[in-house]
Design a protein around this motif. Structure first.
Motif, PDB file in Angstrom:
ATOM      1  N   GLU A  66      36.865   7.681  54.956  1.00  0.00           N
ATOM      2  CA  GLU A  66      35.570   7.151  55.346  1.00  0.00           C
ATOM      3  C   GLU A  66      35.073   6.258  54.215  1.00  0.00           C
ATOM      4  O   GLU A  66      35.512   6.384  53.080  1.00  0.00           O
ATOM      5  CB  GLU A  66      34.565   8.294  55.568  1.00  0.00           C
ATOM      6  CG  GLU A  66      33.260   7.897  56.253  1.00  0.00           C
ATOM      7  CD  GLU A  66      33.388   7.716  57.754  1.00  0.00           C
ATOM      8  OE1 GLU A  66      34.004   6.704  58.176  1.00  0.00           O
ATOM      9  OE2 GLU A  66      32.890   8.581  58.513  1.00  0.00           O
ATOM     10  N   GLY A  71      30.686   5.257  57.466  1.00  0.00           N
ATOM     11  CA  GLY A  71      29.902   6.474  57.657  1.00  0.00           C
ATOM     12  C   GLY A  71      28.477   6.186  58.074  1.00  0.00           C
ATOM     13  O   GLY A  71      27.909   6.872  58.944  1.00  0.00           O
ATOM     14  N   SER A 390      33.117   6.052  62.949  1.00  0.00           N
ATOM     15  CA  SER A 390      33.696   6.725  61.784  1.00  0.00           C
ATOM     16  C   SER A 390      35.202   6.512  61.749  1.00  0.00           C
ATOM     17  O   SER A 390      35.856   6.392  62.797  1.00  0.00           O
ATOM     18  CB  SER A 390      33.408   8.226  61.853  1.00  0.00           C
ATOM     19  OG  SER A 390      34.125   8.930  60.856  1.00  0.00           O
TER      20      SER A 390
END
Length: 417
Positions: A66, A71, A390
């Motif tokens: 991530e 995020g 994500s």
């Protein structure tokens, strides 16, 4: 810059919201103005931007899982406008220099409001308490060794005293390593049936009991991360009855899943704390409903595809949750008739703001920051990993049919999803 959101639903009424310079200046049944931007909500529900006090954005050092950018965009997709980022990145956010760099990176790369935690002790595992005062001065929202329990009582005691002195909370991942025994799921019938090593629930409740004694002695605001056992709920209930300054969060997966649902060696069901027994899950729901547990937090924990394959013995702990949390809570608690929408929003907006003393998170009031979300609450949809923003796709809820789809998210008046 002025923005007009029209045809939004609020308390069964159709309203308009006028936003100027990032703040809400009017909420009314009709607003006549020549706004520079006009957004038609098409009679979908408007809610205040959600607040998640527990996320992992993996940046820096683990960006294959991530980044702050992915995020934060995933957060906006899930309806979250403020999140609290954990310090267990590489390097660990355990000193003022790295903390200042982290804050700058959050601001540069994020599309939402990102509050930053700092570590309680060096590298999350040392006994030496970090420079709590200086990092509080730099804006640390709180102090946590998330991912690790603080194993030494004196380390926690000293950290609590320092955190109390700067009016910051200690946020505890409660886990006694001596009671883990290599467990990869909850110790119990399911683990025995699958032949997998079990993690005793005592690993959580025993350390929580220690911490509550220390918190009572110091007066610090003590916040329990991802509570998961019935014993922990009862300890928390007693502490609150005694008037202690203690709060707690529960993750959607601990409310909706338990170890009886693990019918095979499935890495998507591996998280820490693990899914507990049906009795534990019932206690968590009861604790949330009666106010013993204050809020829902996702513990959003993205991993690569490879890290969540194979056996639970070797796969990484954790699942993503920032893009599914609201829809799961809305579907299973509000749509089912168990609670009303405002109660769910208390868990995901009001109570986090109150517990952590947030001043810049909007609550859909005139004068507040224009942090708000347009939600389609009327049409069922399928949770599909292909829709995730994500990098992590590791969720046991993929394929579920839910309600509560984000149409648009605004942060300080700017549309970010």
């Amino acid at each position: 810059m002025t923005t007009l959101i029209k045809n939004a639903r609020l308390n069964d009424q159709t309203i308009s919201i006028l936003i100027k310079d990032g703040k809400i200046t009017a909420i009314d049944s009709s607003i006549n103005t020549d706004a520079e931007n006009v957004f038609d909500a098409h009679n979908h529900q408007v809610i205040p931007g959600l607040v998640d006090v527990h996320v992992h954005f993996r940046d820096p050092g683990l960006t294959y899982k991530e980044t702050i950018e992915t995020g934060s965009k995933a957060s906006a997709h899930g309806g979250f406008t403020t999140v609290f980022a954990m310090p267990n990145v590489k390097p660990v956010v355990d000193n003022p220099t790295d903390f200042a760099k982290m804050v700058a990176k959050n601001q540069a790369d994020g599309v939402i409001k990102i509050k930053q935690y700092a570590a309680i002790s060096g590298d999350l595992t040392a006994n030496q308490v970090t420079d709590i005062k200086d990092m509080a001065d730099l804006g640390a929202i709180g102090f946590t060794n998330d991912g690790h329990g603080v194993q030494t009582a004196d380390t926690m005691y000293q950290a609590m005293k320092l955190a109390k002195s700067v009016n910051r909370p200690i946020v505890a991942h409660v886990e006694d390593d001596s009671l883990i025994h290599g467990g990869v799921m909850n110790a119990g019938l399911a683990a025995d049936r699958l032949g997998l090593p079990g993690m005793s629930s005592l690993s959580e409740s025993a350390q929580l009991a220690r911490d509550l004694v220390l918190a009572n002695a110091t007066g610090v605001h003590y916040h329990v991360a991802h509570i998961s056992t019935k014993e922990s709920v009862e300890l928390l209930r007693i502490a609150k009855a005694r008037g202690m300054n203690v709060t707690a969060e529960v993750s959607p997966h601990h409310l909706l899943l338990d170890d009886s649902m693990i019918t095979m060696d499935n890495p998507m069901m591996k998280m820490n704390p693990p899914l507990r027994s049906p009795e534990d899950r019932a206690a968590l729901i009861s604790g949330l409903l009666d106010g013993t547990i204050d809020m829902v937090a996702t513990d959003h924990a993205p991993h690569s595809v490879e890290e969540k394959q194979g056996s639970m013995r070797s796969a990484s702990f954790g699942i993503v949750g920032i893009e599914t949390a609201f829809s799961l809570i809305y579907t299973h608690f509000v749509k089912s008739g168990l609670v009303d929408l405002q109660t769910a929003l208390d868990w995901m907006v009001t109570n986090p703001i109150k517990a952590f003393g947030l001043h810049d998170a909007g609550q859909l009031r005139v004068g507040d920051a224009a942090d708000l979300v347009i939600m389609d609450l009327d049409h069922e949809f399928n949770i599909d990993a292909a829709d995730f923003l994500s990098k992590g796709k590791n969720s046991p809820f993929i394929g579920d049919q839910v309600y509560g789809k984000t149409i648009a998210t605004f942060v300080s008046g700017k549309q970010v999803y």
